[in-house]
Scaffold this motif. Structure first.
Motif, mmCIF file in Angstrom:
data_model
loop_
_atom_site.group_PDB
_atom_site.id
_atom_site.type_symbol
_atom_site.label_atom_id
_atom_site.label_comp_id
_atom_site.label_asym_id
_atom_site.label_seq_id
_atom_site.Cartn_x
_atom_site.Cartn_y
_atom_site.Cartn_z
ATOM 1 N N GLN A 140 3.913 16.504 -0.230
ATOM 2 C CA GLN A 140 4.684 17.392 -1.108
ATOM 3 C C GLN A 140 4.611 18.831 -0.600
ATOM 4 O O GLN A 140 5.596 19.579 -0.665
ATOM 5 C CB GLN A 140 4.142 17.318 -2.535
ATOM 6 N N TYR A 141 3.460 19.211 -0.097
ATOM 7 C CA TYR A 141 3.302 20.570 0.423
ATOM 8 C C TYR A 141 4.240 20.776 1.616
ATOM 9 O O TYR A 141 4.892 21.817 1.726
ATOM 10 C CB TYR A 141 1.857 20.824 0.831
ATOM 11 N N ARG A 142 4.286 19.773 2.510
ATOM 12 C CA ARG A 142 5.167 19.905 3.675
ATOM 13 C C ARG A 142 6.619 20.031 3.240
ATOM 14 O O ARG A 142 7.368 20.866 3.758
ATOM 15 C CB ARG A 142 4.983 18.724 4.614
ATOM 16 N N ASP A 143 7.025 19.225 2.272
ATOM 17 C CA ASP A 143 8.402 19.316 1.781
ATOM 18 C C ASP A 143 8.668 20.685 1.150
ATOM 19 O O ASP A 143 9.745 21.270 1.334
ATOM 20 C CB ASP A 143 8.672 18.216 0.749
ATOM 21 N N GLN A 176 8.911 27.714 12.939
ATOM 22 C CA GLN A 176 8.044 26.988 12.014
ATOM 23 C C GLN A 176 8.728 25.719 11.508
ATOM 24 O O GLN A 176 8.093 24.662 11.392
ATOM 25 C CB GLN A 176 7.649 27.883 10.843
ATOM 26 N N LEU A 177 10.029 25.809 11.231
ATOM 27 C CA LEU A 177 10.773 24.607 10.822
ATOM 28 C C LEU A 177 10.744 23.550 11.915
ATOM 29 O O LEU A 177 10.563 22.350 11.647
ATOM 30 C CB LEU A 177 12.223 24.981 10.501
ATOM 31 N N LEU A 217 -1.037 17.841 9.772
ATOM 32 C CA LEU A 217 -0.714 18.057 8.366
ATOM 33 C C LEU A 217 -1.901 18.697 7.650
ATOM 34 O O LEU A 217 -1.733 19.616 6.834
ATOM 35 C CB LEU A 217 -0.350 16.722 7.717
ATOM 36 N N ALA A 218 -3.098 18.221 7.950
ATOM 37 C CA ALA A 218 -4.303 18.819 7.349
ATOM 38 C C ALA A 218 -4.439 20.288 7.747
ATOM 39 O O ALA A 218 -4.839 21.134 6.950
ATOM 40 C CB ALA A 218 -5.539 18.036 7.777
ATOM 41 N N ALA A 225 8.708 18.386 14.102
ATOM 42 C CA ALA A 225 8.031 17.664 15.192
ATOM 43 C C ALA A 225 6.744 17.020 14.687
ATOM 44 O O ALA A 225 6.374 15.920 15.127
ATOM 45 C CB ALA A 225 7.724 18.628 16.334
ATOM 46 N N MET A 226 6.059 17.670 13.749
ATOM 47 C CA MET A 226 4.837 17.099 13.194
ATOM 48 C C MET A 226 5.130 15.766 12.508
ATOM 49 O O MET A 226 4.414 14.779 12.705
ATOM 50 C CB MET A 226 4.246 18.085 12.166
#
Length: 841
Positions: A522-525, A556-557, A595-596, A562-563
């Protein structure tokens, strides 16, 4: 006088001086060198002549008015550095020079503290006239700064008069100068009181000016004997809160907060309670006054019974009170419940405390469940800030519940302890998502942020060991166990604490906890959405550097996209290699490492704990915790970017250095602190080479402040530990170049006194408002000046107000016994009693 007439006067003055000068007058060779120097050479000659002091300044004044403008500018710069008391009258005559750059330098020179009270009335009149009449705006500003920094006894009265004589824009500058003037407390208080008095004959200041004055009112009022006890003192708070100007309303709120903070520094808790009780009767919101009184009762006075009584009053006050919204009533009740539970915890009723914290948690769950109107962007941001605050408070209640179980003797690995901490982590992850989703910018959602709130266990109960149950380090020990529980549940978020090696079965590892991993996604979204909104707003930006603003957002996007692709590929490869198996915590940590790194918020709570241990005189314990923090930082776990690691490592090394200073190992202290300085300098250089503006970039400014603190610590270590005054002076001069706040000004006075410049030292002291953080160095300065009574008085205030714990007090007394700056006091009976020196010492 009109602007044209003023300008004509200055020009005529210049023509008269030039015409009346003796032709072919001989110029001092060194002054001639100064006039002819350019670029770096000018700085070198100026420094050389400044070392000669007043003699060089006298030479610069000879034939001053007859020289060309460029030569007068060079000479005027020398006067800024070296003007002496004997030449003040001659300098005053030059304050109407036709060249504005020359006038600025002359006016600056007239504000030199080294001049002490020489020609005080004439200097004040000259500077005051320049503030009102000089045609050059920059010269008017210089005159105002010189007036406020001159330490002259009449400066406060002059500024007070100027407030009514200057235009609005200048009045704001004058108000700021009056607020910053140590000797202006009574004038400032009188000015603010008159602004709200119905029978005042003075012209009321504008809203912006009044808000600036309120910025210093609370502090000044607290420093006056019985300040705040008279109704006219409190009128500024109550009437200010109802003022039509929003700036004044905000200023009144801040003034009261600063007034109470200052009283807390002075340990005047009874005065604070009396003023707050009176404000309740005079129209200040009763719930707010009661919350403030609760903080004093528990955190400052350690009075459990008084806290319980005030909590009952608060709960009654918000129940059905007219004009109080349902949300405000719920928050008022929440604080009453929280303080009641904390008071029970302080007294050892852990079961009762836990019931209270669980009640507070349930109240917050209801508040968090409320739907906020997020339709407009402004309201969305406000709603986000409210929600972040509630989520953080809920996380805090969960951590308190864990503390109650730890206090009852449960192990760190107890499932009930870990479950409470996991709940807190889940809530903090939610704050990070909400903060991004609503563009609230309300906080980072870290454990450190929550555990340093005023309602947290450390600040509320353990900071000053006011409760017998938590004395002798038991509070610190409990916080250390809580840190281990957090480190077990929230991997990488609590460097310095060792996780439990084999916790019982449960969703304790964040990388195998589906609910918390979902918050990661959710944070990534939310981040992608936030970046998209920022790029959208930039489409309406027509500034020439638009591409420079877009590029980092697009990068950053691209990184986040890519992540996600890397995670998908890694998961697919693992499942192909391990069909039907569940991924373990280490494999999951490797897959979701990026992600972490994005979501994790490492906390320096362990460093804060180490500092508290040091303050309490527990140096070995402090060093052990700090060394673990440094070791974890160097592991560079997720969330610890290079800049953050280097910054945090420097802070840890400075603390480690201070522990060696405490233990009488100055060489080791210097080694660690110099390593920290080099680390900071390299980090500054890297940021600047990557495009950071050294004058405006916030991170560079923070690093410079930290470097200044490190150099100051090195100076103290060299002086007290190594007894090397030259080394100490070298470090101090480097520190002073970076920071000239009050603390550094006091130290400047101390160094001036140490080198025999008594008049300069006393001039600096006159500009300083004595505050608890300054007491010790003020005592040292007075001792060096031979003021035994004042030195002992400030030392006594240092011991009483700054060292509430036995360990901290003993450590400071030991430091005072060996401090060479206090050597002149060693035969004074009052000093010997104060620091515990016996007959044979």
């Amino acid at each position: 006088m009109s602007g044209r007439l003023r300008l004509a006067v200055y020009l005529v003055w210049g023509l008269l001086c030039a015409g009346g000068a003796a032709a072919g007058q001989r110029v001092d060779p060194d002054i001639a060198r100064l006039e002819g120097a350019r670029g770096p050479a000018f700085g070198a000659v100026l420094s050389e002549l400044a070392e000669r002091g007043t003699q060089a300044a006298s030479a610069a004044l000879e034939g001053f008015a007859s020289r060309p403008a460029a030569a007068r500018r060079a000479r005027a710069r020398l006067l800024v550095e070296a003007l002496g008391a004997a030449d003040v009258g001659r300098a005053i005559e030059l304050a109407r020079d036709p060249d504005p750059e020359v006038r600025r330098a002359i006016l600056e020179a007239l504000g030199r503290r080294a001049l002490a009270e020489a020609a005080a009335a004439e200097r004040i009149a000259t500077l005051e006239a320049a503030v009102t009449d000089d045609p050059d705006a920059a010269a008017r500003s210089v005159a105002l700064r010189a007036l406020s920094s001159s330490a002259l006894p009449g400066a406060a009265a002059s500024l007070d008069v100027l407030l009514d004589r200057v235009p609005e824009a200048t009045a704001r500058e004058v108000a700021r100068a009056l607020v910053g003037l140590a000797a202006g407390r009574a004038r400032l208080v009188g000015r603010v009181r008159s602004a709200f008095a119905s029978n005042s004959r003075m012209r009321p200041p504008s809203g912006p000016v009044l808000s600036i004055l309120l910025g210093g009112y609370g502090r000044a009022l607290a420093e006056l004997p019985r300040g705040g006890e008279d109704p006219s003192d409190r009128l500024a708070f109550v009437a200010g809160r109802r003022h039509p100007s929003r700036a004044v309303r905000v200023g009144a709120e801040r003034a009261l907060t600063e007034f109470l903070r200052r009283l807390a520094e002075f340990s005047e808790f009874d005065r604070a309670d009396r003023v707050l009780a009176a404000l309740e009767e005079e129209g200040w919101p009763r719930d707010d006054a009661l919350v403030r009184r609760l903080g004093f009762a528990l955190a400052r006075r350690g009075d459990v019974e008084r806290t319980l009584s005030l909590a009952d009053e608060l709960e009654s006050a918000v129940r059905g009170a007219p004009g109080v919204t349902a949300a405000d009533a719920a928050m008022g009740r929440l604080r009453a419940v929280h303080y009641r539970a904390a008071a029970r915890f302080a007294s050892g009723d852990f079961a009762g405390a836990r019931a209270g914290f669980e009640e507070a948690e349930a109240l917050l769950e209801t508040l968090i469940g409320e739907r906020l109107d997020l339709s407009r962007r402004e309201v969305q941001s406000l709603g986000g800030r409210i929600m972040v605050d509630r989520l953080e408070l809920a996380a805090l209640e969960a951590l308190w519940i864990a503390c109650t179980r730890l206090a009852e003797g449960e192990e760190v690995a107890s499932p009930r302890v870990l479950a409470a901490v996991r709940r807190a982590h889940l809530l903090l992850l939610s704050t990070r998502v909400v903060d991004l989703s609503t563009d609230a910018q309300a906080g980072d959602g870290s454990f450190e942020g929550v555990l340093t709130r005023e309602l947290a266990p450390g600040p509320l109960l353990f900071g000053e060991n006011r409760f017998p149950l938590w004395a002798e380090g038991r509070g610190f020990e409990l916080l250390g166990r809580l840190g281990r529980a957090v480190a077990t549940v929230a991997r990488f978020e609590m460097p310095g604490f060792e996780p439990v090696p084999d916790p019982p079965p449960g969703p304790w590892d964040v990388f195998t906890d589906a609910e918390r991993l979902d918050r990661f996604f959710q944070y990534r979204d939310a981040l992608v959405g936030s970046l998209g909104r920022r790029l959208g707003r930039l489409q309406r930006d027509d500034s020439p550097d638009i591409e420079a603003k877009r590029r980092p957002l697009l990068n950053q996007l691209s990184f986040v996209s890519a992540m996600g692709q890397r995670e998908t590929a890694a998961l697919s490869a693992w499942r192909d290699a391990h069909p039907g198996e569940e991924m373990g915590p280490e494999e999951s940590a490797r897959v979701f490492r990026d992600l972490a790194d994005l979501v994790t918020r490492p906390s320096l709570f362990a460093l804060r704990l180490a500092q508290s241990l040091r303050d309490d005189g527990r140096t070995p314990d402090a060093r052990e915790v700090a060394e673990r923090v440094l070791e974890d930082l160097q592991a560079r776990n997720p969330g610890t970017g290079d800049v953050w690691v280097e910054w945090a490592s420097a802070r840890v090394e400075l603390l480690l250095g201070s522990t060696y200073m405490d233990d009488g190992q100055p060489e080791e202290a210097e080694r660690l602190e110099l390593r920290a300085v080099r680390r900071i300098e390299e980090l500054e250089g890297t940021l600047i080479s990557n495009g950071a503006d050294p004058d405006t970039d916030a991170t560079v400014k923070q690093l410079r402040t930290l470097r200044g603190s490190a150099l100051l610590s090195l100076a103290v270590n060299a002086n007290v530990g190594m007894h090397d005054t030259e080394r100490a002076l070298s470090y101090f001069e480097r520190a002073f170049a970076l920071d000239q706040r009050d603390f550094m000004q006091v130290l400047l006075a101390c160094y001036r006194a140490r080198s025999g410049h008594e008049a300069e030292a006393r001039a600096v002291l006159r500009t300083i408002e004595p505050a608890p953080a300054l007491y010790y160095n003020i005592a040292c300065t007075h001792a060096l000046l031979g003021d035994t009574r004042e030195a002992v008085d400030f030392l006594q205030r240092e011991f009483l107000e700054n060292h509430p714990t036995k360990g901290s007090l003993e450590r400071q007394k030991e430091w005072a016994r060996k401090d060479p700056d206090l050597a002149s006091l060693r035969d004074d009976p009052a000093f010997r009693r104060l620091v515990g020196l016996g007959e044979g010492d």
